[in-house]
Design a protein around this motif. Structure first.
Motif, mmCIF file in Angstrom:
data_model
loop_
_atom_site.group_PDB
_atom_site.id
_atom_site.type_symbol
_atom_site.label_atom_id
_atom_site.label_comp_id
_atom_site.label_asym_id
_atom_site.label_seq_id
_atom_site.Cartn_x
_atom_site.Cartn_y
_atom_site.Cartn_z
ATOM 1 N N ARG A 1 12.292 -13.043 18.767
ATOM 2 C CA ARG A 1 11.995 -11.777 18.094
ATOM 3 C C ARG A 1 11.971 -12.001 16.588
ATOM 4 N N TYR A 2 11.023 -11.371 15.908
ATOM 5 C CA TYR A 2 10.899 -11.532 14.472
ATOM 6 C C TYR A 2 11.855 -10.582 13.743
ATOM 7 N N VAL A 3 12.452 -11.081 12.674
ATOM 8 C CA VAL A 3 13.331 -10.284 11.813
ATOM 9 C C VAL A 3 12.484 -9.702 10.684
ATOM 10 N N GLY A 4 12.613 -8.391 10.444
ATOM 11 C CA GLY A 4 11.893 -7.779 9.332
ATOM 12 C C GLY A 4 10.406 -7.600 9.568
ATOM 13 N N CYS A 5 9.993 -7.499 10.819
ATOM 14 C CA CYS A 5 8.576 -7.289 11.136
ATOM 15 C C CYS A 5 8.298 -5.784 11.073
ATOM 16 N N LEU A 6 7.682 -5.332 9.998
ATOM 17 C CA LEU A 6 7.522 -3.902 9.745
ATOM 18 C C LEU A 6 6.590 -3.240 10.757
ATOM 19 N N GLU A 7 5.547 -3.943 11.172
ATOM 20 C CA GLU A 7 4.630 -3.377 12.158
ATOM 21 C C GLU A 7 5.338 -3.142 13.491
ATOM 22 N N GLU A 8 6.145 -4.107 13.908
ATOM 23 C CA GLU A 8 6.875 -3.961 15.168
ATOM 24 C C GLU A 8 7.870 -2.799 15.097
ATOM 25 N N LEU A 9 8.574 -2.695 13.981
ATOM 26 C CA LEU A 9 9.551 -1.619 13.823
ATOM 27 C C LEU A 9 8.866 -0.258 13.814
ATOM 28 N N GLY A 10 7.718 -0.167 13.123
ATOM 29 C CA GLY A 10 6.974 1.089 13.117
ATOM 30 C C GLY A 10 6.522 1.482 14.514
ATOM 31 N N PHE A 11 6.140 0.488 15.318
ATOM 32 C CA PHE A 11 5.731 0.741 16.696
ATOM 33 C C PHE A 11 6.903 1.238 17.543
ATOM 34 N N TYR A 12 8.047 0.558 17.434
ATOM 35 C CA TYR A 12 9.200 0.949 18.248
ATOM 36 C C TYR A 12 9.801 2.292 17.815
ATOM 37 N N GLU A 13 9.598 2.665 16.554
ATOM 38 C CA GLU A 13 10.058 3.981 16.111
ATOM 39 C C GLU A 13 9.081 5.087 16.522
ATOM 40 N N GLY A 14 7.915 4.687 17.040
ATOM 41 C CA GLY A 14 6.925 5.666 17.471
ATOM 42 C C GLY A 14 6.061 6.188 16.344
ATOM 43 N N TRP A 15 6.025 5.461 15.212
ATOM 44 C CA TRP A 15 5.277 5.908 14.041
ATOM 45 C C TRP A 15 3.843 5.387 14.036
ATOM 46 N N ILE A 16 3.588 4.261 14.716
ATOM 47 C CA ILE A 16 2.235 3.737 14.833
ATOM 48 C C ILE A 16 2.012 3.321 16.290
ATOM 49 N N SER A 17 0.739 3.153 16.646
ATOM 50 C CA SER A 17 0.400 2.844 18.032
ATOM 51 C C SER A 17 0.316 1.339 18.272
ATOM 52 N N GLY B 1 0.822 -1.202 0.000
ATOM 53 C CA GLY B 1 0.000 0.000 0.000
ATOM 54 C C GLY B 1 0.856 1.253 0.000
ATOM 55 N N ASP B 2 0.395 2.267 0.724
ATOM 56 C CA ASP B 2 1.188 3.501 0.827
ATOM 57 C C ASP B 2 2.102 3.493 2.044
ATOM 58 N N GLY B 3 2.137 2.353 2.754
ATOM 59 C CA GLY B 3 3.023 2.204 3.904
ATOM 60 C C GLY B 3 2.485 2.758 5.201
ATOM 61 N N SER B 4 1.307 3.396 5.179
ATOM 62 C CA SER B 4 0.800 4.062 6.382
ATOM 63 C C SER B 4 0.529 3.087 7.519
ATOM 64 N N GLN B 5 0.241 1.819 7.195
ATOM 65 C CA GLN B 5 -0.011 0.836 8.252
ATOM 66 C C GLN B 5 1.243 0.532 9.060
ATOM 67 N N TYR B 6 2.413 0.909 8.512
ATOM 68 C CA TYR B 6 3.677 0.745 9.232
ATOM 69 C C TYR B 6 4.222 2.089 9.734
ATOM 70 N N GLY B 7 3.501 3.169 9.463
ATOM 71 C CA GLY B 7 4.007 4.494 9.807
ATOM 72 C C GLY B 7 4.918 5.060 8.748
ATOM 73 N N LEU B 8 4.866 4.485 7.547
ATOM 74 C CA LEU B 8 5.741 4.897 6.456
ATOM 75 C C LEU B 8 4.980 5.701 5.409
ATOM 76 N N LYS B 9 5.746 6.344 4.538
ATOM 77 C CA LYS B 9 5.206 6.975 3.343
ATOM 78 C C LYS B 9 5.939 6.342 2.164
ATOM 79 N N ILE B 10 5.286 5.358 1.522
ATOM 80 C CA ILE B 10 5.910 4.602 0.435
ATOM 81 C C ILE B 10 5.368 5.090 -0.904
ATOM 82 N N SER B 11 6.279 5.348 -1.820
ATOM 83 C CA SER B 11 5.905 5.643 -3.200
ATOM 84 C C SER B 11 6.650 4.670 -4.112
ATOM 85 N N TYR B 12 6.259 4.647 -5.378
ATOM 86 C CA TYR B 12 6.782 3.650 -6.308
ATOM 87 C C TYR B 12 7.249 4.302 -7.604
#
Length: 285
Positions: free
Chosen positions: A246-262, A66-77
Protein backbone atom coordinates in the motif's frame (compact mmCIF):
# COMPACT_ATOMS: atom_id res chain seq x y z
CA UNK A 1 -13.31 21.21 10.33
CA UNK A 2 -10.81 23.08 8.16
CA UNK A 3 -7.19 22.05 7.60
CA UNK A 4 -4.02 24.14 7.37
CA UNK A 5 -0.63 22.94 6.11
CA UNK A 6 2.28 25.19 7.08
CA UNK A 7 4.60 24.67 4.11
CA UNK A 8 6.40 28.02 4.14
CA UNK A 9 9.83 26.85 5.30
CA UNK A 10 12.75 27.41 2.94
CA UNK A 11 14.68 24.64 4.67
CA UNK A 12 17.99 26.39 5.27
CA UNK A 13 19.26 23.31 7.12
CA UNK A 14 18.97 21.46 3.81
CA UNK A 15 21.04 23.93 1.73
CA UNK A 16 22.12 23.71 -1.08
CA UNK A 17 19.19 21.37 -1.94
CA UNK A 18 16.59 23.95 -1.00
CA UNK A 19 18.20 27.00 -2.59
CA UNK A 20 16.17 26.60 -5.83
CA UNK A 21 13.11 24.91 -4.29
CA UNK A 22 11.46 25.10 -0.87
CA UNK A 23 11.59 22.08 1.41
CA UNK A 24 7.95 20.85 1.08
CA UNK A 25 8.49 20.30 -2.65
CA UNK A 26 11.50 18.01 -2.20
CA UNK A 27 10.92 14.32 -3.01
CA UNK A 28 10.47 11.78 -0.23
CA UNK A 29 10.93 8.54 -2.13
CA UNK A 30 8.24 8.68 -4.85
CA UNK A 31 6.19 11.73 -3.85
CA UNK A 32 6.76 15.38 -2.95
CA UNK A 33 7.03 15.94 0.79
CA UNK A 34 3.88 18.13 0.77
CA UNK A 35 1.76 15.07 -0.17
CA UNK A 36 2.26 13.49 3.26
CA UNK A 37 0.81 16.26 5.48
CA UNK A 38 -2.08 16.73 3.04
CA UNK A 39 -2.70 12.99 3.37
CA UNK A 40 -2.91 13.43 7.15
CA UNK A 41 -5.72 15.95 6.79
CA UNK A 42 -7.53 13.75 4.29
CA UNK A 43 -7.40 10.77 6.66
CA UNK A 44 -8.95 12.99 9.33
CA UNK A 45 -11.85 13.54 6.93
CA UNK A 46 -10.85 17.12 6.09
CA UNK A 47 -11.33 18.26 2.49
CA UNK A 48 -11.03 22.07 2.77
CA UNK A 49 -7.34 22.89 3.07
CA UNK A 50 -5.24 26.06 3.16
CA UNK A 51 -1.61 25.59 2.17
CA UNK A 52 0.66 28.34 3.49
CA UNK A 53 3.67 28.81 1.23
CA UNK A 54 6.78 31.03 1.05
CA UNK A 55 6.63 34.43 -0.68
CA UNK A 56 6.28 34.23 -4.45
CA UNK A 57 5.89 30.43 -4.39
CA UNK A 58 2.11 30.13 -4.87
CA UNK A 59 2.43 29.40 -8.58
CA UNK A 60 4.89 26.56 -7.92
CA UNK A 61 2.54 24.84 -5.47
CA UNK A 62 -0.45 25.45 -7.72
CA UNK A 63 1.39 23.79 -10.61
CA UNK A 64 1.71 20.68 -8.43
CA UNK A 65 -1.61 20.57 -6.55
CA UNK A 66 -3.95 22.86 -8.48
CA UNK A 67 -7.20 23.51 -6.64
CA UNK A 68 -7.18 19.96 -5.25
CA UNK A 69 -10.30 18.87 -7.16
CA UNK A 70 -8.46 15.90 -8.70
CA UNK A 71 -8.23 14.50 -5.16
CA UNK A 72 -11.72 15.59 -4.09
CA UNK A 73 -10.26 18.51 -2.16
CA UNK A 74 -10.74 22.26 -2.11
CA UNK A 75 -7.22 23.70 -1.78
CA UNK A 76 -6.46 27.39 -1.40
CA UNK A 77 -3.16 29.16 -0.81
CA UNK A 78 -1.73 31.96 1.30
CA UNK A 79 1.83 33.28 1.53
CA UNK A 80 3.77 33.82 4.77
CA UNK A 81 5.81 36.97 4.13
CA UNK A 82 8.16 36.50 7.09
CA UNK A 83 8.74 33.35 9.19
CA UNK A 84 7.17 34.13 12.59
CA UNK A 85 6.63 30.67 14.02
CA UNK A 86 4.00 27.95 13.72
CA UNK A 87 1.25 30.01 15.35
CA UNK A 88 1.53 32.54 12.54
CA UNK A 89 -0.14 29.95 10.31
CA UNK A 90 -3.29 30.25 12.42
CA UNK A 91 -3.26 34.05 12.16
CA UNK A 92 -2.75 33.90 8.39
CA UNK A 93 -5.60 31.40 8.15
CA UNK A 94 -8.12 33.31 10.30
CA UNK A 95 -10.44 34.24 7.46
CA UNK A 96 -10.16 30.76 5.93
CA UNK A 97 -11.07 29.01 9.21
CA UNK A 98 -13.85 31.44 10.15
CA UNK A 99 -15.97 30.03 12.98
CA UNK A 100 -14.93 26.44 12.27
CA UNK A 101 -12.55 24.13 14.12
CA UNK A 102 -9.10 23.66 12.62
CA UNK A 103 -6.39 21.03 12.23
CA UNK A 104 -2.89 22.38 11.69
CA UNK A 105 -0.12 20.13 10.35
CA UNK A 106 3.48 21.01 9.59
CA UNK A 107 4.61 20.64 6.00
CA UNK A 108 7.61 18.44 6.82
CA UNK A 109 5.88 15.93 9.11
CA UNK A 110 5.00 12.39 8.01
CA UNK A 111 2.78 10.01 9.99
CA UNK A 112 2.00 6.38 9.27
CA UNK A 113 0.16 3.57 11.03
CA UNK A 114 -2.36 0.93 9.92
CA UNK A 115 -4.88 2.57 12.28
CA UNK A 116 -3.92 6.17 11.50
CA UNK A 117 -7.17 7.11 9.77
CA UNK A 118 -9.29 5.92 12.69
CA UNK A 119 -7.08 7.76 15.20
CA UNK A 120 -7.27 11.01 13.24
CA UNK A 121 -11.02 10.85 12.71
CA UNK A 122 -11.50 10.21 16.43
CA UNK A 123 -9.38 13.27 17.24
CA UNK A 124 -11.29 15.39 14.73
CA UNK A 125 -14.62 14.34 16.28
CA UNK A 126 -13.45 14.67 19.90
CA UNK A 127 -15.34 17.13 22.12
CA UNK A 128 -11.98 18.23 23.56
CA UNK A 129 -11.16 21.88 22.86
CA UNK A 130 -7.62 20.96 21.83
CA UNK A 131 -6.05 17.62 20.92
CA UNK A 132 -2.37 16.93 20.32
CA UNK A 133 -0.33 13.73 20.36
CA UNK A 134 2.55 12.35 22.37
CA UNK A 135 5.24 10.46 20.48
CA UNK A 136 8.07 8.55 22.21
CA UNK A 137 11.61 9.46 21.08
CA UNK A 138 15.02 8.56 22.46
CA UNK A 139 16.22 12.19 22.62
CA UNK A 140 13.34 14.61 23.24
CA UNK A 141 15.50 17.70 23.92
CA UNK A 142 15.04 19.36 20.47
CA UNK A 143 11.24 19.24 20.78
CA UNK A 144 8.29 20.29 22.91
CA UNK A 145 8.20 17.69 25.70
CA UNK A 146 4.99 16.65 27.44
CA UNK A 147 4.91 15.34 31.02
CA UNK A 148 2.17 13.00 32.24
CA UNK A 149 0.99 12.26 35.78
CA UNK A 150 0.52 8.70 37.09
CA UNK A 151 -2.97 8.61 35.59
CA UNK A 152 -1.70 9.45 32.10
CA UNK A 153 -2.96 13.04 32.15
CA UNK A 154 -0.74 15.75 30.65
CA UNK A 155 0.47 18.14 33.35
CA UNK A 156 3.20 20.14 31.60
CA UNK A 157 4.73 20.92 28.21
CA UNK A 158 8.22 22.36 27.93
CA UNK A 159 9.85 23.64 24.74
CA UNK A 160 13.35 22.24 24.03
CA UNK A 161 14.18 21.48 27.69
CA UNK A 162 17.73 20.82 28.76
CA UNK A 163 16.47 18.19 31.20
CA UNK A 164 13.31 16.61 29.73
CA UNK A 165 10.65 15.32 32.12
CA UNK A 166 9.66 12.52 29.75
CA UNK A 167 10.54 11.00 26.38
CA UNK A 168 7.23 12.05 24.83
CA UNK A 169 7.28 14.94 22.41
CA UNK A 170 4.43 16.78 20.68
CA UNK A 171 4.81 16.25 16.90
CA UNK A 172 3.54 18.77 14.36
CA UNK A 173 -0.16 17.91 14.28
CA UNK A 174 -2.73 19.91 16.26
CA UNK A 175 -6.55 19.94 16.50
CA UNK A 176 -8.12 23.11 17.93
CA UNK A 177 -11.54 24.64 18.51
CA UNK A 178 -12.50 28.25 17.75
CA UNK A 179 -10.72 29.56 20.89
CA UNK A 180 -7.36 29.10 19.18
CA UNK A 181 -7.64 32.33 17.20
CA UNK A 182 -8.22 34.40 20.33
CA UNK A 183 -5.30 32.62 22.02
CA UNK A 184 -3.04 33.13 18.97
CA UNK A 185 -3.81 36.83 18.72
CA UNK A 186 -2.91 37.34 22.39
CA UNK A 187 0.50 35.63 22.17
CA UNK A 188 3.76 37.52 22.47
CA UNK A 189 6.86 36.43 20.53
CA UNK A 190 9.33 34.24 22.39
CA UNK A 191 13.00 35.08 23.00
CA UNK A 192 13.80 33.79 19.50
CA UNK A 193 11.20 36.14 18.00
CA UNK A 194 8.59 33.50 17.12
CA UNK A 195 5.01 32.78 18.12
CA UNK A 196 5.42 29.39 19.78
CA UNK A 197 2.86 26.62 19.33
CA UNK A 198 3.87 25.31 22.77
CA UNK A 199 2.47 28.52 24.26
CA UNK A 200 -0.89 27.82 22.60
CA UNK A 201 -0.91 24.29 24.01
CA UNK A 202 0.06 25.59 27.46
CA UNK A 203 -2.86 28.01 27.40
CA UNK A 204 -5.27 25.18 26.65
CA UNK A 205 -3.57 23.13 29.38
CA UNK A 206 -4.01 25.95 31.91
CA UNK A 207 -7.72 26.05 31.00
CA UNK A 208 -8.00 22.30 31.57
CA UNK A 209 -8.93 21.81 27.91
CA UNK A 210 -5.90 20.05 26.39
CA UNK A 211 -6.13 16.38 25.44
CA UNK A 212 -2.80 14.65 24.76
CA UNK A 213 -3.09 11.23 23.12
CA UNK A 214 0.03 9.04 23.40
CA UNK A 215 0.58 7.27 20.09
CA UNK A 216 1.02 3.51 20.14
CA UNK A 217 4.29 1.85 19.20
CA UNK A 218 3.02 0.89 15.73
CA UNK A 219 2.92 4.57 14.76
CA UNK A 220 5.69 6.01 12.63
CA UNK A 221 6.45 9.72 12.79
CA UNK A 222 9.09 11.27 10.56
CA UNK A 223 10.36 14.85 10.61
CA UNK A 224 12.13 15.46 7.31
CA UNK A 225 14.05 18.54 8.41
CA UNK A 226 17.65 17.53 7.77
CA UNK A 227 19.48 15.65 5.01
CA UNK A 228 19.80 12.55 7.21
CA UNK A 229 16.13 12.59 8.27
CA UNK A 230 15.03 13.23 4.67
CA UNK A 231 16.97 10.16 3.53
CA UNK A 232 15.67 8.09 6.44
CA UNK A 233 12.12 9.16 5.63
CA UNK A 234 12.48 8.07 2.00
CA UNK A 235 13.91 4.71 3.04
CA UNK A 236 11.11 4.21 5.58
CA UNK A 237 8.39 5.04 3.04
CA UNK A 238 9.89 2.59 0.53
CA UNK A 239 10.11 -0.14 3.18
CA UNK A 240 6.48 0.37 4.27
CA UNK A 241 5.23 0.32 0.68
CA UNK A 242 7.31 -2.73 -0.26
CA UNK A 243 6.15 -4.59 2.85
CA UNK A 244 2.46 -3.70 2.83
CA UNK A 245 1.82 -3.25 -0.89
CA UNK A 246 0.00 0.00 0.00
CA UNK A 247 1.27 3.47 -0.85
CA UNK A 248 1.79 6.05 1.90
CA UNK A 249 0.50 9.55 1.12
CA UNK A 250 -1.29 8.61 -2.10
CA UNK A 251 -3.79 11.48 -2.37
CA UNK A 252 -5.82 9.96 -5.20
CA UNK A 253 -6.32 6.73 -3.27
CA UNK A 254 -7.32 8.59 -0.11
CA UNK A 255 -9.78 10.76 -2.04
CA UNK A 256 -11.32 7.59 -3.49
CA UNK A 257 -11.65 5.84 -0.13
CA UNK A 258 -13.18 8.96 1.43
CA UNK A 259 -15.78 8.91 -1.35
CA UNK A 260 -14.69 12.28 -2.76
CA UNK A 261 -13.65 11.03 -6.21
CA UNK A 262 -14.63 8.05 -8.34
CA UNK A 263 -12.68 4.97 -9.36
CA UNK A 264 -12.80 6.25 -12.93
CA UNK A 265 -11.13 9.52 -11.91
CA UNK A 266 -8.36 7.62 -10.12
CA UNK A 267 -7.76 5.38 -13.12
CA UNK A 268 -7.69 8.38 -15.46
CA UNK A 269 -4.84 9.89 -13.42
CA UNK A 270 -3.17 6.48 -13.44
CA UNK A 271 -3.33 6.49 -17.25
CA UNK A 272 -1.53 9.85 -17.33
CA UNK A 273 1.22 8.45 -15.08
CA UNK A 274 1.32 4.91 -16.47
CA UNK A 275 5.06 5.14 -17.14
CA UNK A 276 5.63 5.21 -13.33
CA UNK A 277 5.04 2.71 -10.55
CA UNK A 278 2.79 5.33 -8.95
CA UNK A 279 0.58 5.41 -12.05
CA UNK A 280 0.47 1.63 -12.24
CA UNK A 281 -0.59 1.52 -8.59
CA UNK A 282 -3.48 3.92 -9.28
CA UNK A 283 -4.64 1.85 -12.25
CA UNK A 284 -4.81 -1.25 -10.03
CA UNK A 285 -6.98 0.31 -7.32
Amino acid sequence: MKGIVLAAGKGTSLYPMTKPVCKPLLPVYDKPLIYYPIAILMQAGISEILVIVPPNETATFTALLGDGSQYGLKISYAEQPVPRGIVDALLIGQEFVGDDRVCLVLGDNIFYAPTLGATLKKAAASPAAATVFGYYVEDPRPFGVVEFDKNGKAISIEEKPRYPKSNYIVPGLYFYDQQVMEIARALKPSARGELEITDVNLEYLSRGQLQVIPLEKNFTWLDAGTADSLLAAAQTIKEIQDTTGRYVGCLEELGFYEGWISEEQVHAIGDELEMTLYGKYLKCL
